[in-house]
Structure formats: structure tokens, C-alpha cells
Design a protein around this motif. Structure first.
Motif, PDB file in Angstrom:
ATOM      1  N   GLN A 132       0.840  -1.210   0.000  1.00 11.12           N
ATOM      2  CA  GLN A 132       0.000   0.000   0.000  1.00 11.12           C
ATOM      3  C   GLN A 132       0.868   1.249   0.000  1.00 11.12           C
ATOM      4  O   GLN A 132       0.528   2.251  -0.638  1.00 11.12           O
ATOM      5  CB  GLN A 132      -0.935  -0.026   1.208  1.00 11.12           C
ATOM      6  CG  GLN A 132      -2.034  -1.075   1.113  1.00 11.12           C
ATOM      7  CD  GLN A 132      -2.877  -1.144   2.375  1.00 11.12           C
ATOM      8  OE1 GLN A 132      -2.508  -0.583   3.417  1.00 11.12           O
ATOM      9  NE2 GLN A 132      -3.994  -1.857   2.299  1.00 11.12           N
ATOM     10  N   TYR A 166       0.949   4.180  -2.809  1.00 15.73           N
ATOM     11  CA  TYR A 166       0.824   5.589  -2.449  1.00 15.73           C
ATOM     12  C   TYR A 166       1.949   6.403  -3.081  1.00 15.73           C
ATOM     13  O   TYR A 166       1.730   7.501  -3.621  1.00 15.73           O
ATOM     14  CB  TYR A 166       0.850   5.722  -0.926  1.00 15.73           C
ATOM     15  CG  TYR A 166       0.605   7.124  -0.435  1.00 15.73           C
ATOM     16  CD1 TYR A 166      -0.683   7.600  -0.221  1.00 15.73           C
ATOM     17  CD2 TYR A 166       1.667   7.992  -0.184  1.00 15.73           C
ATOM     18  CE1 TYR A 166      -0.921   8.883   0.228  1.00 15.73           C
ATOM     19  CE2 TYR A 166       1.448   9.277   0.260  1.00 15.73           C
ATOM     20  CZ  TYR A 166       0.141   9.721   0.466  1.00 15.73           C
ATOM     21  OH  TYR A 166      -0.084  11.003   0.901  1.00 15.73           O
ATOM     22  N   GLU A 199      -2.069  -4.062  -6.533  1.00 13.09           N
ATOM     23  CA  GLU A 199      -3.353  -4.379  -5.898  1.00 13.09           C
ATOM     24  C   GLU A 199      -3.697  -5.855  -6.055  1.00 13.09           C
ATOM     25  O   GLU A 199      -4.319  -6.457  -5.172  1.00 13.09           O
ATOM     26  CB  GLU A 199      -4.465  -3.507  -6.486  1.00 13.09           C
ATOM     27  CG  GLU A 199      -4.370  -2.048  -6.086  1.00 13.09           C
ATOM     28  CD  GLU A 199      -5.463  -1.208  -6.714  1.00 13.09           C
ATOM     29  OE1 GLU A 199      -6.142  -1.721  -7.627  1.00 13.09           O
ATOM     30  OE2 GLU A 199      -5.630  -0.046  -6.287  1.00 13.09           O
ATOM     31  N   ILE A 219      -1.969  -7.582  -3.411  1.00 15.50           N
ATOM     32  CA  ILE A 219      -2.711  -7.411  -2.150  1.00 15.50           C
ATOM     33  C   ILE A 219      -3.922  -8.333  -2.113  1.00 15.50           C
ATOM     34  O   ILE A 219      -4.207  -8.983  -1.100  1.00 15.50           O
ATOM     35  CB  ILE A 219      -3.114  -5.938  -1.969  1.00 15.50           C
ATOM     36  CG1 ILE A 219      -1.867  -5.063  -1.813  1.00 15.50           C
ATOM     37  CG2 ILE A 219      -4.033  -5.775  -0.766  1.00 15.50           C
ATOM     38  CD1 ILE A 219      -2.168  -3.575  -1.748  1.00 15.50           C
TER      39      ILE A 219
END
Length: 1438
Positions: free
Chosen positions: A989, A993, A1199, A1202
Motif C-alpha cells: 500500500q 501511495y 493491488e 494485495i
């Protein structure tokens, strides 16, 4: 208490919606309140059995043995069994339930009896009702069954069902030990398909892994452990199940099941599978719903059944009879080739239940509306009505006239019935299409008055009790009538409404029930009592009213007393005003406030008041005294006694003022002496569970007591037994009775004639309605009994339906008519009311405006909240950047500021990861000792190691190509624990960012560049516009602008063009705008005035002081004035001027052409410059767009990582729940196994003991055989041999068959005669006769021989019985041992699954492999099974 007086039950009438059953072949049984009523279907004679505890719960019968059983309704209830017709108690079953029983059922043979108890134990219990022993029980927590039925062909099998499930139970025996075994029958969905699909588990047969991971149980996915995990069904998989409501067994032990939706199921006895046999009309089943059915079941679907037609079932040899809410009885005839559905008859009302008699010749049909019919299949199209008394709750019951012969009852739904006081015979019934709230019987005439919900009072003529008629209708008010009371002299009728209006009506039919007037109580009326002075003809009235501050459930505190003189009936209008209101002074109206709230109050002629207080459960006797003013009175307590246990209670004072009766919710009635409140006797007539007693009426001689229940639909008539010469009270009662009857009989003769006149007047204006036509025109919502449309010779009572002649009524009520007359005199008050109404409208307008402003304020607040959440709190505002002409649009990434908690977590994880990397490097240095190298080689090696670590962590990832690298990321093959995966998610994450932040910076730079380019283009566009104006070119000039997507701040500003509504201006704003407009108009007029300076400048120098180069295109040389003349008229000077003009014009045109070319060249340069800038920016946008695509790819890739990690965590969590559920099931199975093993051991001990007793019995039998010769040692050997042959001889008993022609489907036409052993013993009696005695044998020896042979035969019989029991016990033990083996196998399977799930949990992970750089990268999710020797290798090595 005076024991000499007591009450005896005379008769009881009523009908509830409970089932009606046969108790023998000719007698039916049904519940009536707290009584059981037995009726002979042939003679209509009735017997009544009262429950000793006063409350009957569920009941059932055994028609074959004429036994009835019912459960009491109390704490720890008993089940009482009575034999019929003796009605003697045969058995009492105790300790089967704590609160109540819900179902009872007898087995068809033997002595088994099944019960089901409700909260808290929910136990299914099997009893031996002959010995009162509880055999076995099974708990079914939470289940509320509605059906319980034994299999007629197998007494050890029964069915238990409700709307949610269908259960079959087998009773297994081992000598005296009994065990219940449960079989669940899966119900299909309404479309016939399987309701719930089975879960897929992880077993040995399902170990293969799919792309998305292992197949998990639905309960594990939901995170459930325990009992709920076994029954959980997701909402998307849930289907509406068929809801069983009735069952019926077949001779093959199959089961017909009737359902609430109209479906008919057939359950196979062997496979225990339910299939849809018939569906409601118009419904089709899904394809393939019958593929797995048993072959011996008829699989064709017959949709002829109507909706709700299988609520009750009964089987006969002629077919399956079904009935339901539509009131139609069907017969379904099933053959191997077809199914015929025959409509037998229509009962005209919803059918409650049907049942065949013992001989299966008569079918009992009980309806919901109070009728019982007998239908014989041998006589189709014919139905005998044996009971038709309507159903529903009673309003009240009263004695007709003086109460000698008849009494009248009224039900809420409009049925008025006349009964015989002597035997309870129903004389007649009148059904009105109204809802009755109260009823009162006039003592001075043979009629009753009925109050309704609509404020009307109906008067029913009962002078001829066989034909009751409605003779008059009185429309008093539009509010419900709550109180109707006659005085004992029959002069006045008091009618009280719910809003506090008390009307005084003349009770004489000869006066046509004239309304004398009314008085306002200004409170809700709860009761009214009238005291009649026989000598003075004066009536005292006491009204109990509930004020606003009173709690109605506790009672009322206001008493109003009225005195009605006899001259009121003469029609004097002195005491009534123009509105019809009685003068308070004329009727001596007084009021009193009681200290305690009263639920009932009655008044006697001696100025005494009797009140019942529910709060203290006390009956008070008050004395009336004068108050402080003329309109008040006070009460002084003279006596008080304890009343009923449950409230509220109500009082009734007899006509002779000597007997006070009280009733309450406890169901008891108490009769007391009105003077000293001494209790004469107390008895229970109704059940407290059904509300207790609603009304009570005493005859004039106080010997007949008539009561009705609140919710039990029962009317009870009791008779008081007393010695007429035994007490002074009874003598006073008889004396008053004689004088009162004498007076009332005289009045009845006169007033009954007036009733006949009223009836004739009514019949002259309206014909009597036909019964069948009336039923079809009854008002909706009123339940009537349609079976009364035809006459049945079996029912002696007459029934009639009568319409209400509302056309004779004015639309307004009596009170409204009086008020309308008074309105004209009160116009001023009405004007004031209008003014108040206008003021109220203004207040309402203000309220509406405030409401709208509040809503606007709320919307503004919501706008601010949304703006703050989605705009103000965003560190990077979301916006879109658009190209000039290529059509590309690129958006940035809206981002919030990371919270302190997120930053702290990230910092903590990075520190932890740094320590881990240092620790890992240190361990490698310790474990692996590399050879010594030079410094340069060491540095190169470190660089290579760091690159290898980065490549291992980011292998195949696009992040490193973007330039955003996080060295703290874990290697993809080192994610094993849950914490590592969570840390990896946080780090990923952070990478996302940073990627977004980097892109946003480049986006902002491009955005600023566009702003610069737009400013340049705007400056050049201004010059282009000037040039085009000079060249007189009419072309559209492109001017770049920012859209709302590029400037989202515009969305928060409302432009004037967006407002479609006209703007509201205040008067001050309007005045200011008018002044500004006038000032502007004056300025324009001043500007248009004559200005000589401007005019001179324009004439001399063209309006300017200096000529600009840009104005050359506008310059013109003035044409000489003579140019319009012909040339021959010119002078020499003029010719010279003309030549000069031509030279100047040519020079000016050349200058214009030269300047025009200059402007055109400048225009092209500007346009090309703008195009170049635009194309350059579009190229930049293309690059930005490509970078956005790459950024999206990177973000999606991260993602996806993730998501994979989250998915792996979810799988781990599901596996954890699955293991927990497996452990839970394993523990349950172990506990179950322990209990079952202990049971098996006990059974083994029991079987061994029984086998020992059996062996002893066999040995004793053999000893009898061996000791025969020793017993007859005194007889010769030849005679002993002859006797031994006779000793071994047995009679040959042939099986006798009796041909029985019966309609019972559960018996063969040739049934074996029962009790074969008794037949065998009877045959042995013949062998014991002297005809078989050998010659020369002493008769004494023969007798001794016969006795010895009988012992031998009895011993053999006992051995046979023991052998059968032993075989049954061995089979029982064998089944238990097989169950133990199955349970052990289940436990082993569970242990194996748990052992497999541990390495599976460890080895399962997500691995991401990527090919070498330069080839296509392939992302795959490889699920590694639990093979310990598996390794991951590069594709080049394959």
C-alpha cells in the motif's frame, strides 16, 4: 359459606375452532370452553365432562377403545384419560411437561400414547397409557409441531411435522427398554426441486485444488462453528419450502402430506423421500424434479387441486378425502394407470378437520363456523348436519322476558340465537350483517336490543321465538354503543357511547322506542347500573366513567348518579333542551370521585353502591351520603371482602336486591348475600386461559345462572339447588319473584301486541329477503354461515338471515339531527370558529415554511458534510486534464493525507523489516563463510547481493521500472505467517501511495503548462480577432477554455444561468433596481444630446486627432461634388481636380493592398503558432496518458498482489474455521459414542441376563419332560408309554378366517382371528375330556395327567414368548453395535481429515512466477498441495 346452596350444571353450548373427533362409532367429541361435549350422531343426546382444574388444553380420542384423553392447562399439567360412556377416569399421566402439552395421539393398537410438550423442554414422549409409565422421550428444542400421527399398520412408527420440517420416528424395543430413532424427510421446494444443495467439503475424494483455491464448506466461508454451521444456508441459495399441515398414512406405510400452499406430497416408506404428487391449479413444476423418485410411487402430476384444499386428509378404501379452507370435500382415487379427483360436496364454510368413524362408513366434517356434518361415502351428494350453532365469541347472554323458558345470546359477528332454558336446545337463529358490541333483554316485553359499532340500536322481536324478526332500528350516534341496560321494570333503556354520550330511550314498544334525551358524561363510559323502585316507579341510574387521567386497565374513579322519574316516559319536554340534552337538575345529576379505581359498580334501591376494585381484588359496599354541593355525593365504606384472584372483576345485582354476583378473568362466579357480602357458593364455569367470564345473568328467582366466556365461545347455564323453606333469603326471593312476575306478565301482554304492530309496519314496507340471496349480499368482512342456505331435517332449530333496511333511515343520526336544529341558533359561535380556523391556517403556513427552511438547512448541512469528506479533506483534489484537440483526458489520483496511525504502523513495520534484514544478513555471514576477496570484489559482491534481494522481492514486477522501489518488501517465496502477509500488504500500500504521488507531481506540472499555453493562445487570439476585424473576415476564432472537470471548483458555485426559477426580490431590492434603471436611462439621454465639439472633430478630421496605420483600410478620399455631372459640363479646374483625385485614389488603393497583405501574413503566423502550441501540448498529453496507463498497470499489479494476500488470509481463516468445526463435530461424535457405547454395554448385560433366564426356562421345560415318567411311576410302563404319547400330542388348530366387508383400508378383507393361544387352550379342553382317557386308567390319574400336561403347555408357551423377546432383544443389540461401528468409522474419517488439513494449511501459499526479461511475462497463481518433495524450478529447466 352456606353449603346448603350450590350450583349444578344444566347445559353448556358453544363451538371452538379446535378439531372434532369420534370417540366411538356413533359419538363425537369436541371441546366447549373447559368442558368436553359428547354428542350421539343419531339421537343428538349430549354428555358433558368438566375438567377438574377448569381448563382443557389439547385432547384426542381412541375411537377403537372408546377412550378420550385431554391435557390440563396449568403448571406441570396432567393428562387425564376417561372411558366412554362411563366417563370414569382410567389413567393419569404425570410429569411429562412443565407448562403445557401441544399434541396428543393414541396408537391404533396396543397401549402406546404419544405427547409433545412445548416450552421449555420440547419433548416428544411415548407412554404406556395402560400402566401410566413413560417409556421414552426425545428433546426437539425450538420445534413447534402441528401434526402427530401413528402409523395404523405399524404401532412402532409415527410422524411429527410442522410447517418447516417432516420427521418420521421409529420406536425400537428391547424388552422394557424403548428408544426413539429419528428420520428426517427433506421437503422439496414449491417448484418441486431440491431445496438446498449439499456443501462440498475437503475430503479424500475432493482433495484436488482449483484455480481459486480449495473448495470450502459454506459454513466455513461464513465463519460459523457449532450447531448453526450445520443448518446455515446463504440467502441466495434459500428456496421457499413446501409447508406441511396435515398427514395421512396408507396401507403400504407410505405417507400423504397436505401442504399449506395446496401441494400434496407422497413420502416413500422405504426411501423416506418426499415427491410432489399434486400441485395447485395453474402451477407447474420444474423439469427433473421427479427423476430420483422411487419406482413404486405414482410420478404423474395432477394440477386439478384448488388452492388450500389439503389442510386435512382422511383415507378410505374409496380414495383419499381432502378438504381445506375453500370448504369443498374432494376424493382422490389413485389407480396404477390414472388419478381421478372427484368433488364430493361443498360445506359452505372453511373445513377444520375430517375424520372417519371406527367402521369407516361415516366421515365427520367439522367447519370453522360452528357446524358439524356427517358424510357417508356410500350415500354420495348427501350430507347430514348434526350441529349448527355458529362459532365466534359471545357478546353476552340474557334471559328472555321473565326468564321462565328461553334465553337469548348474541355473538360479535351478528348471530342472535334463542335457547331453551330447560335443556339448552337451540330454538332459532337470526343472523344480521353487523358487528354487535352489546346486548340487553327487556324484562317487560319479549324483545332484545342490540348495540353496534356504528352507533345503531336494533330491536329484535322474540314474541315468537321460532321466528325472530328485526322490528325497529334506532340510529343514535356514529360512535360505538358500549353500554345497554334496562331497568328491572322495563321502563327505560340506557345506551352509552364510547365518547361519553348517554342516551335515555323509552323501552316501551308501544312508544316506538322514542329517544327521550341524552346527557353528556364527558368521559369514557365503562358501565351502567339501574335500580328500579317497584312502588314509586322511579329508576336510579349509576354510571361508571373513566377520566383522562385514569388508567383504563385498572378502572375508573368517577361515578355519576341520575334519578329518572316515571313522568319522563309521558313525553314531557320540560327537562330536555332544544338539542335533546337532559336538564341536569331535572334528572338530579350528581357525581362523585372515588379513592380507588373501580372496574364495576352497581346500585341498589337502598342507596348502596357495590364496587369492585381490581388493584386490591376487593368487593366494597358503600353508603351514599350528601356531598358538599347539590351536584355531588359521597361514599362511605360499610363492608369489604376479598374478590377474585384475577382481574378485572364485574358485579351483577339481582332484581330482588338480595343476591350479588361477581365474575372475573379467573373464570369463577361468586354469589354473595347483598346485605353482608357473605359468600353463598363459588364455582368455575370458564377457563382463565381464555379470558374468564364476560357476562352473567340471574333469573328473578336467582335459581338460573347464565354466563358467557370472553374468548371460549361458550355459554353455560347453571341451576342453584336450595331448599325453598330453608332460609329467610330464599323466602324473600320467592315473594319478590311472585310480585315482579305478576307485574311484568301484564306488561308483556300489552307490549307484545305493540311488537306485532311494529313488525307488520316493517313488513309492509319491505319484503323478507331470500336466505340464499341474503348470504351473497352480506357486507364484506362479516363472517356468516353459508350452510344455512338449505334446510336439513336433522337440525331442529330454524335459521334466518335478514337485511337491514337502511333506506328508511335518514343519513344523519338522532344526535346529528338535534345538533343541526341548534346550529342555526349558534351562528355567531360558528363565525368565531371560522376566524379561529383562519388563524390556524396562518399558523399552519408558518409551520410549513419553518419545515421547509429546516429541510433546506438539513440539505445544506448534508452538502457541507459531503464537501468536507470528499473535497476539503482531500490532500490532492481530483481533477481531469484534457487535450486541446486529440480528445485525450487524463485524471489524477485523488489522495487523502495518511493518518498518524497509518504512518506509525508503516514506520513500525519498516523498522521491524530493517531489523529482520540485518539479522538475516548477520546469520548468513555467520553460517556461510565466503573466501577472502579484494575490496573491489567485496563491493561488487554486496551490490550484486542487494540487487539479487531486490530482484527476488520484485521479480516480474513493474514497480522497479517506474523507479519506486521499497527495499523492505518481503520476498514472494518467504511469505508464510499471517503477520508477514499483513506487513507485506501495508508495504505494498505504501508503494502504491508513492506511485500515485509521483504521477500526481507530473500531472500538476502538465496542468500548469496548459495554463501557460492557454494564456499565450488567448493573447494571440486577441490579435487575430483585431486582424480579422480589419480584414472584414467573419470566421469563428478558437479560444481555449477550462471545462468543469478541469476546474471542479466551479461545481460549488451556482451561476445565474443555472437558476431556472425567477429570483425573489424584496420590496427594498425592487426599489433600488428601479432607481438604478432610471439613472442609467438619464445618462443615455444625456449622451445622445448635441455635442458641437465631437461633431466638428468628425467633420474635419474623421473623428480622430491622429491617423493610425491600422486605419488605412478605412480611409476614403472625398469624391468631388461635380463628379456626378457629365464630363462635357466640367470646367478646366474641375478636370484638373478630377485628375488629382484619380492619382490619390490609386495611391491609397496601393497602400491598402500592401497593408492587407501584411495583415494576412501576420494572421497566418499567429494561427500556425497556435496550432504548433496546441499540437505540442497534445503530444505532451499523449506521453502523460501513456504514463497513466503504465501507472495503472503497476497499481493494478500491486493491488492484485494485495488481493492474493487477502485471499490467502481468507483461505487460511476458512481452513481454521473448518478445523474448528471438524473438532467440534469430533467432540460431539466422541460424546455420542461414549453414551451409545455405554448403552450398548448395558444392552449386552440385559441380553445376557435375559438369555440366562431363557435358558433356565428351557431347562425347566426339559425337566418337565424328563420327569414325566417319575411323576407317573405308580402306573404301569405300558400305560406310561401311552400317556406319554398323549402328553406329547397337541391339537391342530386351524387358522380361522372371517370374511369382513369393511371400508377400513388398514384391514384385509380376510383378517385372522386374534388370540391364537386362547384358541389353542380351548382346543386342549377337548383333549382333557374322558373320551380320550385310555381304558383301565384311574380317573384320578387322568386328572393328574391333564394337570401335568397343562403345565407343560404353559411352559412351552412361555418359552416361545421368551424366544420371541430374546430374538427382538438380539436384533436391538445388533443394531446398536452396527451404529457403534458406524460412529467409530465417522470418528476415524474426521481424524484423517484433521490430519490432512494441518500440512495442507502449512503448504498452501500463492507463488508468483515470472519469465526472464525479454520474454512475455506470465502471472499465474500456483496452488501447492501437500506434497513434501515438491520444488519450484525455472521454466528453462523444464
Amino acid at each position: 359459606m352456606d353449603n346448603a346452596d350450590s350450583l349444578s350444571l344444566r347445559w353448556v353450548k358453544g363451538y371452538t375452532t379446535r378439531k372434532v373427533l369420534f370417540v366411538n362409532n356413533n359419538t363425537i367429541c369436541y371441546v366447549c370452553g373447559n368442558f368436553l361435549v359428547f354428542m350421539d350422531v343419531d339421537t343428538r343426546q349430549e354428555k358433558v365432562l368438566q375438567c377438574e382444574t377448569g381448563s382443557i388444553g389439547v385432547f384426542t380420542t381412541n375411537s377403537a377403545k372408546s377412550i378420550v384423553a385431554f391435557a390440563e392447562q396449568r403448571l406441570k399439567p396432567f393428562i387425564n384419560l376417561y372411558s366412554f360412556p362411563e366417563l370414569t377416569k382410567t389413567s393419569v399421566l404425570k410429569d411429562g411437561a412443565e407448562l403445557e402439552y401441544t399434541l396428543l395421539e393414541f396408537s391404533y393398537s396396543d397401549f402406546y400414547f404419544a405427547t409433545f410438550s412445548s416450552l421449555p423442554e420440547f419433548n416428544l414422549t411415548i407412554w404406556n397409557w395402560k400402566t401410566n409409565i413413560r417409556l421414552c422421550s426425545e428433546s426437539l428444542l425450538g420445534m413447534k409441531p402441528t401434526v402427530l400421527s401413528f402409523n395404523p399398520m405399524n404401532q412402532l412408527q409415527l410422524c411429527l411435522a410442522n410447517e418447516e420440517c417432516l420427521l418420521l420416528w421409529n420406536i425400537e424395543r428391547c424388552d422394557d427398554f424403548h428408544l426413539l430413532k429419528r428420520i428426517d424427510v427433506k421437503l422439496p421446494a414449491e417448484d418441486g426441486s431440491q431445496a438446498v444443495l449439499e456443501d462440498v467439503g475437503i475430503g479424500p475424494d475432493s482433495s484436488a485444488l482449483t484455480y481459486y483455491g480449495p473448495k470450502m464448506l459454506i459454513s466455513a466461508q461464513a465463519g460459523l462453528v457449532g450447531n448453526m454451521a450445520n443448518t446455515f444456508v446463504p440467502r441466495e441459495l434459500q428456496k421457499t419450502l413446501i409447508k406441511p399441515v396435515s398427514v395421512c398414512w396408507t396401507p403400504n406405510s407410505d405417507l400423504y402430506v397436505g401442504c399449506k400452499t395446496g401441494h400434496l406430497l407422497l413420502v416413500d416408506a422405504e426411501l423416506h423421500r418426499a415427491v410432489v404428487f399434486a400441485t395447485p391449479s395453474g402451477e407447474q413444476l420444474s423439469p427433473g424434479s421427479f427423476r430420483n423418485a422411487s419406482s413404486n410411487i405414482m410420478m404423474s402430476v395432477h394440477p386439478e387441486l384448488k388452492q388450500c384444499a389439503v389442510n386435512t386428509l382422511a383415507l378410505n378404501k374409496k380414495g383419499l378425502y381432502t378438504a381445506g379452507l375453500n370448504g369443498i370435500l374432494y376424493c382422490i382415487k389413485v389407480t396404477p394407470h390414472k388419478v381421478e379427483i372427484e368433488e364430493c360436496l361443498s360445506a359452505g364454510a372453511p373445513i377444520r378437520n375430517i375424520e372417519f368413524s371406527v367402521d369407516y362408513e361415516s366421515l365427520l366434517v367439522a367447519t370453522e363456523e360452528g357446524s358439524i356434518h356427517i358424510y357417508k361415502p356410500s350415500e354420495p351428494n348427501k350430507m347430514t348436519t348434526i350441529l349448527d350453532i355458529h362459532s365466534g365469541d359471545y357478546v353476552s347472554a340474557a334471559l328472555l322476558g321473565t326468564g321462565k323458558q328461553y334465553c337469548v345470546s348474541a355473538r360479535i359477528l351478528g348471530a342472535v340465537q334463542v335457547w331453551s332454558v330447560a335443556d339448552g336446545k337451540l330454538i332459532s337463529t337470526l343472523v344480521l350483517p353487523v358487528k354487535i358490541t352489546v346486548m340487553a333483554s327487556c324484562p317487560s316485553s319479549n324483545y332484545v336490543a342490540l348495540g353496534t359499532e356504528t352507533g345503531q340500536v336494533y330491536f329484535i322481536n322474540l314474541a315468537k321465538v321460532e321466528t325472530p324478526h328485526l322490528v325497529y332500528q334506532l340510529n343514535l350516534h356514529k360512535m360505538p354503543i358500549q353500554c345497554l341496560e334496562y331497568d328491572h321494570g322495563g321502563q327505560y333503556l340506557m345506551a352509552g357511547c364510547s365518547d361519553g354520550h348517554m342516551f335515555i330511550v323509552n323501552a316501551k314498544p308501544s312508544k316506538q322506542f322514542k329517544v327521550i334525551g341524552y346527557t353528556e358524561i364527558k368521559s369514557e363510559i365503562m358501565g351502567c347500573s339501574l335500580a328500579f323502585h317497584m312502588s314509586k316507579k322511579i329508576v336510579n341510574c349509576l354510571i361508571l366513567a373513566c377520566q383522562a387521567r385514569d388508567d383504563k386497565s385498572h378502572g375508573a374513579t368517577q361515578l355519576i348518579r341520575l334519578d329518572l322519574p316515571g313522568d319522563l316516559t309521558s313525553g314531557s319536554s320540560i327537562s330536555v333542551d332544544h338539542r335533546g340534552m337532559m336538564n341536569d337538575v331535572a334528572i338530579w345529576k350528581q357525581h362523585c370521585q372515588t379513592e380507588l379505581p373501580l372496574t364495576s359498580a352497581v346500585l341498589n334501591t337502598d342507596q348502596h353502591v357495590y364496587g369492585y376494585c381490581t388493584l386490591t381484588r376487593t368487593i366494597y359496599k358503600y353508603k351514599i351520603t350528601r356531598g358538599l354541593s347539590s351536584d355531588t355525593f359521597n361514599l362511605i365504606t360499610q363492608a369489604k371482602v376479598e374478590g377474585h384472584q384475577l382481574g378485572p372483576g364485574f358485579l351483577y345485582l339481582s332484581a330482588n336486591q338480595q343476591c350479588l354476583a361477581s365474575v372475573a378473568r379467573d373464570g369463577f362466579i361468586q354469589l354473595r348475600d347483598a346485605n353482608n357480602l357473605g359468600l353463598h357458593f363459588e364455582t368455575q364455569c370458564h377457563s382463565y386461559r381464555l379470558g374468564g367470564v364476560k357476562s352473567i345473568t340471574l333469573s328473578l328467582d336467582c335459581r338460573t345462572v347464565l354466563t358467557t366466556g370472553i374468548q371460549d365461545g361458550t355459554i353455560v347455564c347453571n341451576t342453584e339447588r336450595f331448599d325453598p323453606a330453608g332460609s329467610e333469603r330464599n323466602k324473600a326471593v320467592l315473594d319478590y319473584n311472585r310480585s315482579m312476575i305478576s307485574m311484568l306478565d301484564q306488561s308483556c301482554v300489552t307490549e307484545d301486541k305493540a311488537l306485532i304492530v311494529l313488525e307488520q309496519q316493517r313488513e309492509s314496507t319491505k319484503d323478507k329477503l331470500d336466505v340464499a340471496a341474503d348470504i351473497s349480499h352480506l357486507s364484506p368482512g362479516i363472517s356468516t354461515h353459508s350452510t344455512g342456505t338449505y334446510s336439513t331435517p336433522s337440525v331442529s332449530s330454524s335459521k334466518s338471515y335478514q337485511k337491514l333496511d337502511d333506506s328508511r333511515f335518514p343519513e344523519s343520526t338522532w344526535l346529528e339531527t338535534k345538533m343541526a336544529e341548534a346550529v342555526e341558533k349558534d351562528n355567531r359561535k360558528h363565525m368565531d370558529a371560522k376566524a379561529k380556523l383562519k388563524q390556524g391556517i396562518k399558523k399552519l403556513r408558518t409551520t410549513v415554511r419553518e419545515t421547509i427552511e429546516t429541510e433546506n438547512l438539513a440539505n445544506q448541512y448534508l452538502r457541507e458534510v459531503i464537501k468536507k469528506e470528499c473535497w476539503d479533506n482531500m490532500a490532492v483534489k481530483g481533477r481531469t486534464l484534457e487535450a486541446f484537440f486529440s480528445g485525450l483526458a487524463v485524471s489524477n489520483y485523488p489522495m487523502r493525507e495518511r493518518s498518524n496511525d497509518e504512518l506509525e504502523l508503516l514506520k513500525k513495520i519498516m523498522q521491524q523489516r530493517t531489523i529482520e534484514l540485518i539479522d538475516l544478513k548477520a546469520r548468513k555471514d555467520i553460517v556461510e563463510t565466503p573466501p577472502k576477496k579484494e575490496e573491489k570484489e567485496d563491493e561488487e559482491a554486496e551490490d550484486e547481493d542487494s540487487k539479487e534481494e531486490e530482484s527476488a522481492a520484485l521479480k516480474g514486477s513493474l514497480t522497479c521500472q517506474y523507479g519506486v522501489v521499497n527495499r523492505h518488501l518481503y520476498k514472494q517465496l518467504e511469505l508464510h505467517t499471517k503477520d508477514e502477509k499483513i506487513n507485506q500488504i501495508v508495504l505494498l500500500q505504501d508503494v502504491i501511495y508513492n506511485i500515485k504521488t509521483t504521477f500526481n507531481k507530473e500531472f500538476d506540472a502538465t496542468y500548469k503548462q496548459k495554463e501557460v499555453e492557454m494564456a499565450r493562445v488567448k493573447d494571440r487570439t486577441v490579435r487575430i480577432v483585431e486582424i480579422m476585424q480589419q480584414l472584414d473576415m467573419d470566421e469563428e476564432v478558437w479560444l481555449p477554455t477550462m471545462s468543469n472537470k478541469e476546474l471542479p471548483e466551479r461545481e460549488f458555485e451556482v451561476q445565474d444561468s443555472e437558476v431556472t426559477a425567477e429570483r425573489y426580490l424584496t420590496p427594498e431590492q425592487k426599489r433600488k433596481l428601479e432607481e438604478e434603471y432610471k439613472a442609467e436611462q438619464l445618462r443615455l439621454l444625456a449622451a445622445k444630446a448635441d455635442n458641437w465639439r465631437e461633431r466638428a472633430l468628425k467633420d474635419m478630421m474623421g473623428g480622430v486627432l491622429e491617423t493610425k496605420k491600422s486605419d488605412i483600410l478605412k480611409m476614403e478620399i472625398p469624391v468631388p461634388y461635380f463628379m456626378d455631372k457629365p464630363e462635357y459640363e466640367w470646367t478646366e479646374e474641375q478636370v484638373k481636380q478630377a485628375k488629382e483625385y484619380a492619382i490619390k485614389e490609386q495611391e491609397l488603393n496601393e497602400e491598402k493592398d500592401k497593408y492587407r497583405k501584411t495583415l494576412e501574413s501576420e494572421l497566418k503566423k499567429l494561427q500556425s503558432s497556435i496550432a504548433e502550441s496546441r499540437n505540442n501540448f497534445d503530444d505532451i498529453m499523449n506521453k502523460l496518458f501513456e504514463k497513466k496507463v503504465r501507472t495503472e498497470m503497476i497499481i493494478y499489479q500491486e493491488e492484485l498482489k494485495i488481493c492474493n494476500l487477502v485471499f490467502s488470509l481468507r483461505i487460511e481463516e476458512e481452513i481454521r474455521y473448518r478445523d474448528a468445526q471438524l473438532n467440534y463435530i469430533l467432540e460431539e461424535q466422541k460424546d455420542f459414542m461414549a453414551v451409545k457405547s455405554q448403552m450398548t454395554q448395558n444392552m449386552k448385560v440385559m441380553v445376557d441376563r435375559f438369555r440366562e433366564s431363557y435358558d433356565d426356562l428351557v431347562a425347566e421345560d426339559r425337566l418337565l419332560d424328563r420327569g414325566f415318567r417319575r411323576e407317573f411311576s405308580d402306573v404301569s410302563a405300558a400305560m406310561v408309554d401311552q400317556l406319554y404319547k398323549l402328553y406329547k400330542r397337541r391339537p391342530k388348530v386351524q387358522t380361522q378366517r372371517i370374511q369382513v366387508a369393511t371400508a377400513n383400508p388398514f384391514e384385509d378383507q380376510s383378517q385372522l382371528v386374534k388370540d391364537s393361544h386362547a384358541s389353542f387352550l380351548a382346543a386342549m379342553v377337548d383333549l382333557d375330556s374322558l373320551d380320550f382317557k385310555p381304558e383301565n386308567l384311574d380317573p384320578a390319574v387322568w386328572d393328574r395327567f391333564c394337570e401335568s400336561r397343562r403345565k407343560k403347555i404353559e411352559s412351552e408357551h412361555q418359552v416361545k414368548l421368551k424366544a420371541v423377546t430374546l430374538a427382538e432383544m438380539q436384533m436391538f443389540l445388533q443394531r446398536r453395535m452396527e451404529e457403534d461401528e458406524n460412529n467409530a468409522q465417522i470418528i476415524n474419517n474426521l481424524i484423517q481429515e484433521l490430519n490432512k488439513s494441518v500440512p495442507f494449511y502449512i503448504k498452501y501459499m500463492a507463488v508468483r512466477e515470472f519469465l526472464k526479461k525479454g520474454k512475455k511475462s506470465l502471472t499465474t497463481l500456483i496452488l501447492v498441495p501437500w506434497h513434501l518433495n515438491q520444488e519450484t524450478v525455472h521454466s528453462s529447466a523444464v
